[in-house]
Design a protein around this motif. Sequence first.
Motif, short mmCIF file in Angstrom:
data_model
loop_
_atom_site.label_atom_id
_atom_site.label_comp_id
_atom_site.label_asym_id
_atom_site.label_seq_id
_atom_site.Cartn_x
_atom_site.Cartn_y
_atom_site.Cartn_z
N ARG A 693 0.92 -1.21 0.12
CA ARG A 693 0.02 -0.04 -0.01
C ARG A 693 0.83 1.36 -0.02
O ARG A 693 2.01 1.14 0.28
CB ARG A 693 -0.86 0.00 1.29
N ASP A 694 0.51 2.37 -0.17
CA ASP A 694 1.07 3.79 -0.06
C ASP A 694 1.41 3.90 1.43
O ASP A 694 0.59 3.66 2.38
CB ASP A 694 0.31 4.95 -0.68
N CYS A 695 2.85 4.42 1.59
CA CYS A 695 3.16 4.59 3.21
C CYS A 695 2.55 6.03 3.32
O CYS A 695 2.67 7.03 2.71
CB CYS A 695 4.62 4.71 2.92
N PRO A 696 1.83 5.98 4.56
CA PRO A 696 1.42 7.09 4.61
C PRO A 696 2.41 8.39 5.21
O PRO A 696 2.13 9.39 5.58
CB PRO A 696 0.41 6.96 6.29
N GLY A 722 11.38 1.51 6.57
CA GLY A 722 11.17 1.34 8.18
C GLY A 722 10.06 1.79 8.48
O GLY A 722 9.82 2.15 9.86
N HIS A 723 9.31 2.86 7.84
CA HIS A 723 8.17 3.54 8.41
C HIS A 723 6.99 2.73 8.74
O HIS A 723 7.03 1.48 8.28
CB HIS A 723 7.75 4.55 7.06
N THR A 724 6.23 3.29 9.59
CA THR A 724 5.23 2.32 10.04
C THR A 724 4.00 3.01 10.13
O THR A 724 3.58 4.29 9.84
CB THR A 724 5.49 2.05 11.61
N PHE A 725 2.66 2.14 9.85
CA PHE A 725 1.40 2.75 10.26
C PHE A 725 0.74 1.82 11.14
O PHE A 725 1.00 0.66 11.20
CB PHE A 725 0.91 3.17 8.80
N GLU A 726 -0.26 2.67 11.69
CA GLU A 726 -1.08 1.62 13.00
C GLU A 726 -2.53 1.38 12.26
O GLU A 726 -2.98 2.25 11.63
CB GLU A 726 -1.25 2.37 14.10
#
Length: 742
Positions: A693-696, A722-726
């Motif tokens: 998916r697209d990284c926020p 390494g970016h994260t999303f919840e």
Amino acid sequence: MAESAQLSLLSEQLVGIGFERLGQRTPTVLSSSLFAGELAFSAPKGWQSVREPSWEQLAARAGELLADGPLLLVPTWERRPNSDRRRATGPDFYPEVMTSCRPPSLDAMMAVLLPAHAWVSDQPWAAEMRTKVAEHWDTLLVVYGSGTLTQLSGSVESAVVFLRARAQTRPVLKVFQVPRPRPDEAAVIKDFERLLTRQGGRGEHGYVLRETPGPEHGLYFERFDPHILQRREDLAGFGAVNSLGDLFTFHLASFNDATLRGQHLMSSKDSGGVRMVRPRDIGRDGTIAPPSDETLWAAIPADQQLSAGDLVIRRMIAPITVPPHGFFTAEVGEEDLPAAVSDHVVVLRPIKPLSRPQARLIAMFLRAPLALALAGPRPANISMQALSTLPVPQPDEALTKALDELTAAKQQFRRWEQEADSVIESVFLEKTAARARARVIDSGRALRLRVEAASLLDDLGHSVRTRFPYPIAYRWRETEARISTGDTQAAYAAILDTSEQLLCYVAQLVLALTHSQNITLGAVTAIRDKLASGRSGPGFGDWANVLNEAATSRQLNSLDEAHPLNDIRTLLAHQDTEKARRALSERRNHQAHLRRVDPIDLPHAIDVAFADLTCLVERASFLADLPLLEITDVRWDAFTRSARVEYRELAGDHPVVPTRTMTSPSNDVETGSLYLRDTDGALHLLRPFLIGRDCPTCRTWSTFHADLAPKDAVVFKSLEHGHTFEDTSPDARRLLGQVGLV
């Protein structure tokens, strides 16, 4: 006095060792007055020798001598006058001698020196002889060899068969074959001595049979060789296995060279002349030699001529050579026609049209030494029966595709070579040197660019950046970029990050594929605990544990050969990659616990760490054949029972790639999900282990895996940066629960 044939020095040593181990003493030698032709047999020096003038009395004399100890029997190899191979007693004298020999006691032990075909032939007379011998004797050991006897041709195959009076309990049978040509005699003797102590298994030149085959079966060495039997079973790994007779009809010439010369010969310039393909025209490399001054041309009816797609085989079997080879086989092409075969050439014509990969694989197999080993005893001329029953492999879809691609590549390279030759040869065809120079430079530019592009394929970095799945290719590109700028801290960190993400990506594939097989790995427990902790998610060691367990799991040993897990399991199965993985894991731990490398030592540390990363990536080259797909649209056709699937193949170091289309027989392909496509074209769902998916954070399309799973949410982390999303939706936790991660 007639000349004498003797055992060669190596054969004498082997026979002596055999009697020492099996008979506990040196034997008496009983031989016919005439052994072969004008030759008598001469016993080794120091061995007691007895010659019997009448071959009819050999069996009775053998019984007398056996009462005093072990015996080496050397019956005459002479043939009966006007012998007929079809007669029940065979064409030789020795079968009657063998069937008349009786052990005088329960401990009687005898060895007999015979032509090898007596023990390997399936002909009725040989089977009958062995059957009658087996009524009174157990076979302990058979030693095959050529050059066993002096004064005889080195190509003559012989067998020394050790027999003991039949007992209630059948002993194991040991079979040995003296290698040729020019064996290392000391090594052969050592291997023979080891075989005599074995009760099972195989050595370098011999093996033990716990289940003794029936005497009706010819005991040629390859027939029961465990190595050959295993390779025969392995043929199914190519796809299907068929008998050659199920795929081809067999044809022989209806005339020989003498008939041709007498009635049909023509000149190559005569209209209607057909080129005759003779045995020597069929090369070991699978080609038919072009016509020469010695080629025969004849008037041959159309129905007896060759057709494109036929296979031609030399019927005459060459002696054993180094390196070994199989049948001299070639495929007939349009350029070889018109043609027909002369005597001693077999034509194999496909019963049904074969695909190019099928025909190619069969021809390659027939030229392999294994084909000759599976065809049975090695006669001077191969029989049609032996060819008809010979098992041959048929390629599966993946191998067919690979062979087609290789053939296409070969043809393309040939066209480029011809194009280059044309440009080179045109240098002096132009009117001026300036025009010739411009032509060579302009016309050769495309060829030079092709060569440059092709040479890049040997560059590991280029292959990873262009053919590996996007998450790995992206990380590799960043690593190379960091190293090139000279920023040692960033370069070192990038190497360690790429190592961990490589293992993470492959581990996610393992988790998805094992889940689809209803197999749960023990390493999942530790991952589940770390996800639930809400503090630090799984890392380098957890991914390595998944891969190590997959490499050794017995549950995965029964997978189909083509299943992608079979390739994936090899990543850490090699000592070099496991050593590299441990070194990188240790460096990662040191970095995490502030035991960082001193700046002075960083350049060397980068070199060593990058070499370890390169080792891992090279072993992971199978990823180039297991593309990562994002499904963008699926349209199911109920009438054709197939789906039109639009997808993006996420290969290379950039997520912007064109949309492609394929068909799928399945109606459960999910739009928006990630899939792995294996070498058979099958799709394997990766959700929820990997999602795209697209990284926020950076707004770039990225690949994510579950990193933390606190009570009310799931935190996903990007493999690329390494970016994260919840994700707080109930579905996120439910899906992880269904696959055992929460």
